[in-house]
Design a protein around this motif. Sequence first.
Motif, mmCIF file in Angstrom:
data_model
loop_
_atom_site.group_PDB
_atom_site.id
_atom_site.type_symbol
_atom_site.label_atom_id
_atom_site.label_comp_id
_atom_site.label_asym_id
_atom_site.label_seq_id
_atom_site.Cartn_x
_atom_site.Cartn_y
_atom_site.Cartn_z
ATOM 1 N N ASP A 115 0.893 -1.165 0.000
ATOM 2 C CA ASP A 115 0.000 0.000 0.000
ATOM 3 C C ASP A 115 0.928 1.210 0.000
ATOM 4 O O ASP A 115 1.532 1.539 1.011
ATOM 5 N N THR A 116 1.079 1.821 -1.169
ATOM 6 C CA THR A 116 2.133 2.820 -1.346
ATOM 7 C C THR A 116 1.589 4.239 -1.226
ATOM 8 O O THR A 116 0.778 4.667 -2.041
ATOM 9 N N THR A 172 2.372 13.281 -6.489
ATOM 10 C CA THR A 172 2.989 13.845 -7.693
ATOM 11 C C THR A 172 4.327 14.488 -7.320
ATOM 12 O O THR A 172 5.328 14.328 -8.004
ATOM 13 N N ARG A 226 -6.731 13.693 -7.997
ATOM 14 C CA ARG A 226 -6.618 14.876 -7.164
ATOM 15 C C ARG A 226 -7.312 16.059 -7.803
ATOM 16 O O ARG A 226 -6.986 16.436 -8.914
HETATM 17 C C1 WTA Z 1 -3.298 10.417 -1.487
HETATM 18 C C2 WTA Z 1 -0.742 9.889 -6.416
HETATM 19 C C3 WTA Z 1 -3.468 7.070 1.426
HETATM 20 C C4 WTA Z 1 -2.696 11.390 -0.489
HETATM 21 C C5 WTA Z 1 0.467 8.956 -6.317
HETATM 22 C C6 WTA Z 1 -1.701 12.165 -1.332
HETATM 23 C C7 WTA Z 1 -2.794 8.154 -0.488
HETATM 24 C C8 WTA Z 1 -2.399 12.243 -2.658
HETATM 25 C C9 WTA Z 1 -2.038 7.019 -0.875
HETATM 26 C C10 WTA Z 1 -1.448 12.406 -3.814
HETATM 27 C C11 WTA Z 1 -2.068 5.862 -0.024
HETATM 28 C C12 WTA Z 1 -1.790 8.586 -2.356
HETATM 29 N N1 WTA Z 1 -2.798 5.945 1.114
HETATM 30 N N2 WTA Z 1 -3.501 8.162 0.653
HETATM 31 N N3 WTA Z 1 -1.433 4.735 -0.316
HETATM 32 N N4 WTA Z 1 -1.432 7.325 -2.040
HETATM 33 N N5 WTA Z 1 -2.632 9.093 -1.446
HETATM 34 O O1 WTA Z 1 -0.435 13.621 -6.371
HETATM 35 O O2 WTA Z 1 -3.712 12.234 -0.003
HETATM 36 O O3 WTA Z 1 -2.264 12.285 -7.483
HETATM 37 O O4 WTA Z 1 -1.412 13.446 -0.815
HETATM 38 O O5 WTA Z 1 -0.310 11.211 -6.354
HETATM 39 O O6 WTA Z 1 -3.116 11.005 -2.773
HETATM 40 O O7 WTA Z 1 -2.112 12.348 -5.034
HETATM 41 P P1 WTA Z 1 -1.297 12.428 -6.381
#
Ligand code: WTA
Length: 658
Positions: free
Chosen positions: A416-417, A421, A537
Amino acid sequence: MSQEDASLEARLEEQETFEPPESFVEQANVSDPGIYEEFEENWPESWERAAEFLDWDEPYDEVLDESEAPTYQWFTGGELNASYNCLDRHVENGAKNRAAIKWEGELGETRTYTYGDLLNEVNEFAAALRDLGVEEDDVVTMYMPMVPELPIAMLACARIGAPHSVVFAGFSADALATRMNDADSEYLITCDGYYRRGDALDHISKTNEGLEDVEHETETVVVDRLGDDLDHSLSESQHDYDELVEAHAGETVEPVSRDAEDMLFLMYTSGTTGKPKGVKHTTGGYLSYVTWTSHSVLDLEPEDTYWCSADIGWITGHSYILYGPLALGTTTVMYEGTPDYPDKDRFWEIVEKNRVDVFYTAPTAIRAFMKWGKEYPERHDLSSLRLLGTVGEPINPRAWKWYYKHIGGEECPIVDTWWQTETGGHMITTLPGINEMKPGSAGPGLPGIDVRIVDGAGEEVDAGEAGYLTVQKPWPGMLRTLYRNDERFVSEYWEEYSDPEADEWVYFPEDGAKIDDDGYITVLGRVDDVLNVSGHRLGTMEIESAVVGVEGIAEAAVVGGDHEVKGEAVYVYAIPEDGYGDQEDELEERAIESVEDSIGPIARPEEVVFTPELPKTRSGKIMRRLLEDIASGNELGNTSTLRNPDIVDQIADQVEND
Ligand code: WTA
């Protein structure tokens, strides 16, 4: 359900920790728990480990230069080319005939590009781009769906040192124009259209509409995906992709040596204000970081067939469909369409057919699969899978366990990664060959990643308490700045918890989180005005300004409400202007249209609620938290501090009745 099944199900439901299966550990790329200590003791030199995955034209002098913090510089003095690292070196090392990209079209057609094929076409297209006038450092925009020409174009740009800026194809014409203007991007690569659930969708009209609002001249390349399924004509400054490539058949372009700190790409993402932020990633640090995490977290090997179901239009696709896997020489699968076309087992059919080893997807997809039922994965042999991953939003334990059991057959670890961005690659996750897993909790920070949960004053909170997520040391994959906006870069990410006078910098990702006694972090979600809809997002301010722009709407507040599949959904509360009170249906339609026009269908509101007032504090601030609770159907807290407490019940009643 048989009795045996039922008792298995019950056991799984209660189980809180899961050990990585022995069969996985035995073959894992990283299985020595000493790696955490190693990184810490030897920091920042420990990061050389990531850089060693790449071939450098010029070795770097220094691992980390902190002199311009918080604009950290990594592997300074080093030179390399990303397309060389993703293509040429594998071909030189005998992998010419290994599949690099296996593409699955929505209608069932497939295309396989070996590393040799991909290198040839990237060379030809790079030559074509040069011919069109693209020079090193020119930003080239791509507005394309999931067709192989998208990664080809990205790698062609990387080859000639032109940063790419990929705009998700589902975004609107307006969104395209805003991004092209912000980046002064004079080149665009797009597509005539694509297929969705069997229908041909026109993309070129949307592109042309966007181009009308671009403030400078542009040269456009158009990929012909739909053939005779769409009639369209190209203008003087628009070139057909196939013709260009054909005209440059057999040509090669020397990969340009880029400084480690030279920009590899820009990626626009949503923030607190209405204007999207251009996140800048570099060649050396970013590529090292995504390659290292693809090796250590996704456990990828060159022999693997790997599938990440994200769209390349988002960071996940950049880092973990394209750059990380190809830098390692892996076979990466790319799927054009939706998971339920022609039927709800499409993903599992793709896994079975390609014998996928590692699969990476989003919790929102898993929740949809759960809803559709286990009979769909059961139709297929998924035994090739070795590791599963999730990304984009928190995963609830029920969805985690369903994924573990019905997709992984209880034999695959799940990573669970957590990342963003801005972080370029994975930050918080278990290492699949080392750590036990706790459903619902992403895990500890990766080796070398110093994550801490703090309170509003920056003090670390106790285990179990909610606080703010921070990263207290730099890492190679971090963004370097926001394009042409260094000031906003500092104010968005560093101001909150840093002490500039002491030159102590703390990165604030704007997520809430808690930590347990074992150092496992549960991410609670965004603490700014950013929504996470189906893992995408979206800025509430961007949506709000689209709604307020509608004639007849005086004021609006946009919040996220809980949603069974999407995680979060967009809710709009709007006050009609005087005289428009009896036109709510039309206003709703116009509000939805305006959101789709200015952002795209992914931001489409779930519901538009009209109200004569919005709940406000005595100082006049809209109480968004209350509106969120109403949208989510939560119990409403204390409303006595409001200037207009009565309106809350009124709105809640209305939402219930809708
Ligand atoms: C959320 C996507 C919980 C988080 C890679 C972050 C997560 C935002 C997780 C970034 C996870 C991403 N568990 N929340 N495993 N992965 N998030 O920029 O709120 O599209 O700040 O990047 O997604 O979204 P972005």
